[in-house]
Design a protein around this motif. Structure first.
Motif, PDB file in Angstrom:
ATOM      1  N   THR A 286       7.816  34.272  10.003  1.00  0.00           N
ATOM      2  CA  THR A 286       8.399  32.937   9.880  1.00  0.00           C
ATOM      3  C   THR A 286       7.729  32.164   8.745  1.00  0.00           C
ATOM      4  O   THR A 286       8.398  31.435   7.991  1.00  0.00           O
ATOM      5  CB  THR A 286       8.244  32.177  11.205  1.00  0.00           C
ATOM      6  OG1 THR A 286       8.750  32.987  12.273  1.00  0.00           O
ATOM      7  CG2 THR A 286       8.992  30.869  11.172  1.00  0.00           C
ATOM      8  N   SER A 287       6.413  32.321   8.610  1.00  0.00           N
ATOM      9  CA  SER A 287       5.684  31.629   7.536  1.00  0.00           C
ATOM     10  C   SER A 287       6.207  32.040   6.168  1.00  0.00           C
ATOM     11  O   SER A 287       6.495  31.190   5.311  1.00  0.00           O
ATOM     12  CB  SER A 287       4.191  31.935   7.643  1.00  0.00           C
ATOM     13  OG  SER A 287       3.658  31.488   8.863  1.00  0.00           O
ATOM     14  N   LEU A 288       6.329  33.341   5.948  1.00  0.00           N
ATOM     15  CA  LEU A 288       6.813  33.824   4.658  1.00  0.00           C
ATOM     16  C   LEU A 288       8.270  33.441   4.436  1.00  0.00           C
ATOM     17  O   LEU A 288       8.679  33.163   3.298  1.00  0.00           O
ATOM     18  CB  LEU A 288       6.636  35.340   4.572  1.00  0.00           C
ATOM     19  CG  LEU A 288       5.192  35.834   4.454  1.00  0.00           C
ATOM     20  CD1 LEU A 288       5.116  37.346   4.629  1.00  0.00           C
ATOM     21  CD2 LEU A 288       4.594  35.422   3.109  1.00  0.00           C
ATOM     22  N   ALA A 289       9.069  33.428   5.504  1.00  0.00           N
ATOM     23  CA  ALA A 289      10.469  33.024   5.364  1.00  0.00           C
ATOM     24  C   ALA A 289      10.561  31.580   4.887  1.00  0.00           C
ATOM     25  O   ALA A 289      11.411  31.237   4.039  1.00  0.00           O
ATOM     26  CB  ALA A 289      11.198  33.197   6.690  1.00  0.00           C
ATOM     27  N   GLY A 290       9.709  30.708   5.421  1.00  0.00           N
ATOM     28  CA  GLY A 290       9.695  29.319   4.958  1.00  0.00           C
ATOM     29  C   GLY A 290       9.253  29.207   3.517  1.00  0.00           C
ATOM     30  O   GLY A 290       9.787  28.397   2.743  1.00  0.00           O
TER      31      GLY A 290
ATOM     32  N   HIS B  31      -0.602  18.848  19.062  1.00  0.00           N
ATOM     33  CA  HIS B  31      -1.295  19.228  17.830  1.00  0.00           C
ATOM     34  C   HIS B  31      -1.174  18.178  16.736  1.00  0.00           C
ATOM     35  O   HIS B  31      -1.920  18.217  15.745  1.00  0.00           O
ATOM     36  CB  HIS B  31      -0.749  20.561  17.311  1.00  0.00           C
ATOM     37  CG  HIS B  31      -1.184  21.741  18.118  1.00  0.00           C
ATOM     38  ND1 HIS B  31      -0.306  22.562  18.778  1.00  0.00           N
ATOM     39  CD2 HIS B  31      -2.422  22.225  18.400  1.00  0.00           C
ATOM     40  CE1 HIS B  31      -0.963  23.519  19.408  1.00  0.00           C
ATOM     41  NE2 HIS B  31      -2.263  23.341  19.196  1.00  0.00           N
ATOM     42  N   GLY B  32      -0.234  17.251  16.858  1.00  0.00           N
ATOM     43  CA  GLY B  32      -0.053  16.253  15.814  1.00  0.00           C
ATOM     44  C   GLY B  32       0.677  16.832  14.616  1.00  0.00           C
ATOM     45  O   GLY B  32       1.362  17.853  14.702  1.00  0.00           O
ATOM     46  N   THR B  33       0.517  16.190  13.478  1.00  0.00           N
ATOM     47  CA  THR B  33       1.200  16.624  12.256  1.00  0.00           C
ATOM     48  C   THR B  33       0.372  17.694  11.556  1.00  0.00           C
ATOM     49  O   THR B  33      -0.828  17.513  11.320  1.00  0.00           O
ATOM     50  CB  THR B  33       1.439  15.435  11.313  1.00  0.00           C
ATOM     51  OG1 THR B  33       2.202  14.442  12.004  1.00  0.00           O
ATOM     52  CG2 THR B  33       2.181  15.877  10.065  1.00  0.00           C
ATOM     53  N   LEU B  34       1.037  18.799  11.224  1.00  0.00           N
ATOM     54  CA  LEU B  34       0.334  19.961  10.658  1.00  0.00           C
ATOM     55  C   LEU B  34       1.055  20.497   9.432  1.00  0.00           C
ATOM     56  O   LEU B  34       2.270  20.342   9.280  1.00  0.00           O
ATOM     57  CB  LEU B  34       0.250  21.081  11.697  1.00  0.00           C
ATOM     58  CG  LEU B  34      -0.502  20.812  13.005  1.00  0.00           C
ATOM     59  CD1 LEU B  34      -0.260  21.955  13.987  1.00  0.00           C
ATOM     60  CD2 LEU B  34      -1.992  20.656  12.734  1.00  0.00           C
ATOM     61  N   GLY B  35       0.245  21.135   8.566  1.00  0.00           N
ATOM     62  CA  GLY B  35       0.784  21.959   7.495  1.00  0.00           C
ATOM     63  C   GLY B  35       0.759  23.418   7.922  1.00  0.00           C
ATOM     64  O   GLY B  35       0.296  23.765   9.021  1.00  0.00           O
ATOM     65  N   LEU B  36       1.194  24.308   7.038  1.00  0.00           N
ATOM     66  CA  LEU B  36       1.384  25.718   7.407  1.00  0.00           C
ATOM     67  C   LEU B  36       0.083  26.397   7.830  1.00  0.00           C
ATOM     68  O   LEU B  36       0.018  27.026   8.889  1.00  0.00           O
ATOM     69  CB  LEU B  36       2.020  26.487   6.247  1.00  0.00           C
ATOM     70  CG  LEU B  36       2.235  27.987   6.491  1.00  0.00           C
ATOM     71  CD1 LEU B  36       3.148  28.232   7.682  1.00  0.00           C
ATOM     72  CD2 LEU B  36       2.792  28.671   5.243  1.00  0.00           C
ATOM     73  N   THR B  37      -0.983  26.308   7.041  1.00  0.00           N
ATOM     74  CA  THR B  37      -2.198  27.067   7.353  1.00  0.00           C
ATOM     75  C   THR B  37      -2.830  26.613   8.663  1.00  0.00           C
ATOM     76  O   THR B  37      -3.310  27.439   9.455  1.00  0.00           O
ATOM     77  CB  THR B  37      -3.226  26.945   6.210  1.00  0.00           C
ATOM     78  OG1 THR B  37      -3.502  25.564   5.970  1.00  0.00           O
ATOM     79  CG2 THR B  37      -2.696  27.601   4.946  1.00  0.00           C
TER      80      THR B  37
ATOM     81  N   MET C 172      -1.580  31.694   1.059  1.00  0.00           N
ATOM     82  CA  MET C 172      -1.503  30.652   2.079  1.00  0.00           C
ATOM     83  C   MET C 172      -1.460  31.267   3.480  1.00  0.00           C
ATOM     84  O   MET C 172      -2.134  30.789   4.401  1.00  0.00           O
ATOM     85  CB  MET C 172      -0.253  29.783   1.868  1.00  0.00           C
ATOM     86  CG  MET C 172      -0.359  28.740   0.773  1.00  0.00           C
ATOM     87  SD  MET C 172       1.079  27.622   0.769  1.00  0.00           S
ATOM     88  CE  MET C 172       0.794  26.730   2.295  1.00  0.00           C
ATOM     89  N   VAL C 173      -0.669  32.319   3.630  1.00  0.00           N
ATOM     90  CA  VAL C 173      -0.584  32.984   4.933  1.00  0.00           C
ATOM     91  C   VAL C 173      -1.904  33.670   5.255  1.00  0.00           C
ATOM     92  O   VAL C 173      -2.405  33.595   6.384  1.00  0.00           O
ATOM     93  CB  VAL C 173       0.587  33.989   4.948  1.00  0.00           C
ATOM     94  CG1 VAL C 173       0.672  34.698   6.305  1.00  0.00           C
ATOM     95  CG2 VAL C 173       1.900  33.286   4.638  1.00  0.00           C
ATOM     96  N   ARG C 174      -2.479  34.320   4.256  1.00  0.00           N
ATOM     97  CA  ARG C 174      -3.778  34.970   4.470  1.00  0.00           C
ATOM     98  C   ARG C 174      -4.831  33.937   4.879  1.00  0.00           C
ATOM     99  O   ARG C 174      -5.638  34.185   5.781  1.00  0.00           O
ATOM    100  CB  ARG C 174      -4.223  35.690   3.181  1.00  0.00           C
ATOM    101  CG  ARG C 174      -3.517  37.016   2.936  1.00  0.00           C
ATOM    102  CD  ARG C 174      -3.838  37.579   1.542  1.00  0.00           C
ATOM    103  NE  ARG C 174      -5.239  37.458   1.194  1.00  0.00           N
ATOM    104  CZ  ARG C 174      -6.194  38.348   1.511  1.00  0.00           C
ATOM    105  NH1 ARG C 174      -5.876  39.432   2.200  1.00  0.00           N
ATOM    106  NH2 ARG C 174      -7.444  38.155   1.118  1.00  0.00           N
ATOM    107  N   ARG C 175      -4.827  32.779   4.235  1.00  0.00           N
ATOM    108  CA  ARG C 175      -5.822  31.755   4.546  1.00  0.00           C
ATOM    109  C   ARG C 175      -5.620  31.218   5.963  1.00  0.00           C
ATOM    110  O   ARG C 175      -6.590  30.950   6.675  1.00  0.00           O
ATOM    111  CB  ARG C 175      -5.708  30.621   3.531  1.00  0.00           C
ATOM    112  CG  ARG C 175      -6.700  29.483   3.707  1.00  0.00           C
ATOM    113  CD  ARG C 175      -8.136  29.949   3.707  1.00  0.00           C
ATOM    114  NE  ARG C 175      -8.494  30.752   2.546  1.00  0.00           N
ATOM    115  CZ  ARG C 175      -9.705  31.272   2.357  1.00  0.00           C
ATOM    116  NH1 ARG C 175     -10.662  31.100   3.272  1.00  0.00           N
ATOM    117  NH2 ARG C 175      -9.953  32.004   1.282  1.00  0.00           N
TER     118      ARG C 175
END
Length: 756
Positions: free
Chosen positions: A356-360, A394-400, A545-548
């Motif tokens: 899903t992360s990579l799809a986004g 969790h509140g507002t989040l970014g991808l990592t 980004m996904v790795r991190r």
């Protein structure tokens, strides 16, 4: 008119000429038969006085990447009945053999047919002598009679895998029975018992005898066939070439010696990418649970270094055949020990969030941020985030950070922003939703659901955002195998190259040359095969980004995979917990997928546990132990022991596993435990177990011959027919010779297999 009379002298001369011509013609014919065609007739005479036995081929070995033999051959001694020879010997000794009637078909019409009662022949003529030597054994009489009817040219094995004392008795005593023989055959030996059983497979007799080939021999001993996994996939290369034994018949047609033998040739050796040491490490770790699987791959080329499934079985149980009760027990076991769970598919849970992360990122969502207030509504359903059960958000989040804390609410929204088409496209590029082509049997392709899939399988349903939300967190209808998840994480670990998994590195003939396929090419390509290259669709920064995010899961406080931390090594990974249905029963699937070292990944490890309460507390410690010990082996601080293993079995395989802790492991940070969403659960798809092996039927009533209270009545030799006195005997008053005893037919010579 008077004709001139032929003188007597002329008549005598004419008669002499005719006689000379006749003698000349006879001499010419004799010359033609005995000289000109002498070799042909000699061959025919020799052929009529020979019997041929097909000797089974010798299978090649299966070895690991370092040359350690995992499957070899050993000598198996067995007592064989050559049934036509047995009937012939009975006829010579006792007269007309007994007959039995069976219902058969003639031109498609049922009809009563007669055949020799081989069971009575064995019980009356063979068993008493064997019983005298304490060599008689119970057998299945129905199977013997059927074998005589349908497979006459193939010897019937009376006793399999006899022990040394029994063999010594046969060798010491002249059994003196036609058609009874000790044979030495090469059979499979799985050196380390249950180690890698789900990879190696097992062997058994062919489903059908090759009648056309069998007609070329007097007696036909078939090769064994691979029934599952590597034994089956590489059967034609492992099999080798059969041999031929030529036996001599005497004037009475009885076999009394061996003329010569063309020995069988051994097949090619198959080298796996598996490292037996890593396999042993993984076996020890996964046995801490009752049902599960673990996979270790090299992310730099797709080599499978270990693949384990529990519960397991010992393939030696199938050699040379498995007893009916043991086979029935394996089939009835609800834990299904014959199934390779590494190739079976389950809901992947949050481990799917890398897809899903990579799809986004494919849809330019790298800077997108979404709020988690405990859940998200789609239609009339409210999708909870796992943290809501703890009363939090969790509140507002970014991808990592969303990857780090495994926020379901974030991925519900992120996945719908990306769209199901992008998710399916990315999953397909990572090897999900399709068979990998690994050289194993029974692999399940899994499911990447979407609108088209829904239209086929649920035509009354319409795809919606709710379905996309479920798929985004690895729930709903999505299914993936531990092997598939290992390859997906390998692509992320190495920076974007998605490899096909490789289990076999090479196939070598006995002379060391490469085995070639029907096109003249090496059976296994030397280079790794690439499924797709994500670097063409994603920038290095996007993949990083996904790795991190995966690094944060393990190494930052608040991550769900803190128990995977190792001293001196940076580990990245992802936990997952999913709800599923297995055989109609609710099941919880715990996952952990990881790789290390982070900067230069060398290993990807995936652990999956059926019945695990949480991925972080159950699957994570298992994967971490495998990774820790494998890295220690590379560093020279740990030496794994590759030893024989009994089958993995748990008395209560369906009990919920709340936590896995290894006594000698260092304590790691505790973490929050996510759980799976049960709003929609999928049925697991278990891998096929393989073809049926050689099942040894239990003795029946007629075959109960050993340790009898009452001996079987022996057959009696037929009386010698009265000798007819010829004319000269009556004329000169000659006396007949006293009747001689009917000689016992000479024992069939030993047809021992040689050359292995």
């Amino acid at each position: 008119m008077n004709r001139p009379r032929i003188s007597p002298l002329l008549r005598m001369q004419f008669l002499g000429v005719l006689m000379l011509l006749g003698l000349g013609a006879l001499a010419a014919r004799l010359w033609w038969v005995q000289v000109a065609r002498g070799a042909e007739w000699t061959a025919r005479i020799r052929g009529s006085s020979e019997a041929t036995v097909r000797i089974p081929s010798i299978r090649g070995e299966i070895r690991d990447r370092n040359g350690t033999s995992l499957v070899q051959n050993r000598a198996s001694y067995e007592v064989d009945f050559y049934l036509p020879e047995m009937v012939k010997g009975y006829r010579q000794r006792y007269g007309q053999p007994p007959l039995t009637v069976y219902r058969g078909n003639v031109s498609g019409m049922p009809k009563d047919l007669k055949e020799a009662d081989i069971v009575k022949i064995v019980n009356d003529g063979i068993v008493p002598r064997l019983d005298d030597l304490d060599l008689a054994r119970d057998y299945n009489a129905g199977q013997l009679q059927k074998h005589y009817r349908t497979n006459t040219e193939v010897p019937y094995t009376y006793i399999k895998d006899i022990d040394f004392p029994t063999m010594a008795k046969f060798s010491e005593h002249d059994v003196g029975l036609p058609g009874v023989d000790i044979a030495i055959k090469p059979v499979r030996s799985y050196v380390y018992g249950a180690l890698a059983a789900h990879l190696l497979g097992y062997v058994g007799p062919p489903d059908d005898t090759n009648k056309e080939e069998a007609r070329k021999f007097t007696f036909y001993q078939s090769d064994v066939d691979g029934k599952s996994n590597v034994e089956k996939i590489f059967d034609q290369y492992l099999r080798g070439r059969p041999g031929i034994r030529y036996l001599r018949r005497n004037a009475k047609g009885t076999i009394d010696g061996v003329l010569r033998e063309d020995p069988p040739m051994q097949g090619a050796n198959v080298y796996l990418t598996i490292d037996a040491r890593i396999q042993a490490i993984a076996e020890e770790a996964i046995r801490s649970v009752a049902r599960g699987a673990a996979v270790v791959v090299d992310p730099n080329n797709g080599d499978v270094l270990a693949m384990v499934s529990v519960p397991s079985f010992d393939p030696n149980t199938f050699i040379p055949s498995i007893k009916a009760k043991d086979w029935a027990a394996l089939q009835k076991d609800e834990a299904r020990p014959l199934v390779n769970r590494a190739l079976s598919t389950f809901p992947p849970g949050s481990t799917f969030k890398i897809v899903t992360s990579l799809a986004g990122l494919r849809r330019k969502l790298s800077t997108a941020r979404f709020n988690c207030s405990g859940g998200v509504s789609y239609g009339d359903h409210y999708f909870h985030c796992w943290i809501a059960e703890k009363g939090g958000a969790h509140g507002t989040l970014g991808l990592t950070d969303a990857i780090k804390v495994s926020c379901d609410s974030f991925f519900y929204q992120y996945g719908n922003a990306a769209g199901i088409d992008a998710i399916d496209q990315t999953g397909n590029a990572l090897g999900l939703g399709k068979e990998s082509g690994i050289h194993l049997t029974g692999e399940q392709p899994g499911i990447l659901p979407g609108p088209e899939w829904m239209a086929i399988h649920y035509p009354r349903e319409r795809w919606s955002q709710a379905y996309t939300a479920n798929v985004s967190i690895g729930q709903g209808y999505v299914l993936a195998s531990p092997l598939q998840m290992a390859m997906a994480y390998a692509a992320v670990a190495n920076g974007g190259v998605s490899y096909y998994p490789r289990l076999v590195s090479k196939v070598l003939n006995q002379d060391g040359s490469m085995a070639l396929d029907e096109n003249g090419k090496p059976v296994v390509p030397a280079e790794p095969r690439i499924d797709s290259d994500l670097r063409q669709d994603f920038s290095p920064e996007q993949i990083e980004m996904v790795r991190r995010g995966l690094w944060k899961v393990v190494n930052e406080d608040g991550g769900t995979g803190g128990r995977a931390r190792l001293k001196g090594v940076e580990v990245a990974g992802k936990t997952g917990t999913a709800q599923a249905s297995t055989n109609g029963k609710k099941d919880t699937i715990a996952w952990f997928c990881c790789f290390a070292p982070f900067d230069h990944p060398k290993y990807v490890v995936v652990a999956m546990v059926q019945g695990g309460e949480h991925g972080g507390s159950v699957a994570c410690p298992i994967a971490t132990r495998i990774l820790d010990r494998t890295l220690a082996m590379d560093a020279g601080t740990f030496e794994p022991q590759v030893a024989w293993l009994a089958p993995a079995h748990h008395p209560n395989p369906f009990a919920m596993v709340k936590d896995v802790t290894f006594k000698d492991a260092e304590p790691n940070a505790s973490t929050d435990e996510e759980h799976g969403d049960d709003s929609q659960t999928a049925d697991t798809q278990m891998a096929a177990a393989g073809d049926d092996p050689d099942v040894e039927q239990a003795p029946d009533a007629q075959g109960q011959v050993s340790k009898r209270q009452t001996r079987v009545a022996r057959a009696l030799p037929v009386a010698t027919p009265p000798e007819k006195r010829g004319f000269f005997q009556r004329l000169f008053g000659g006396h007949r010779n006293p009747p001689a005893a009917i000689p016992t037919p000479a024992p069939t010579p030993s047809r021992r297999s040689r050359g292995f």
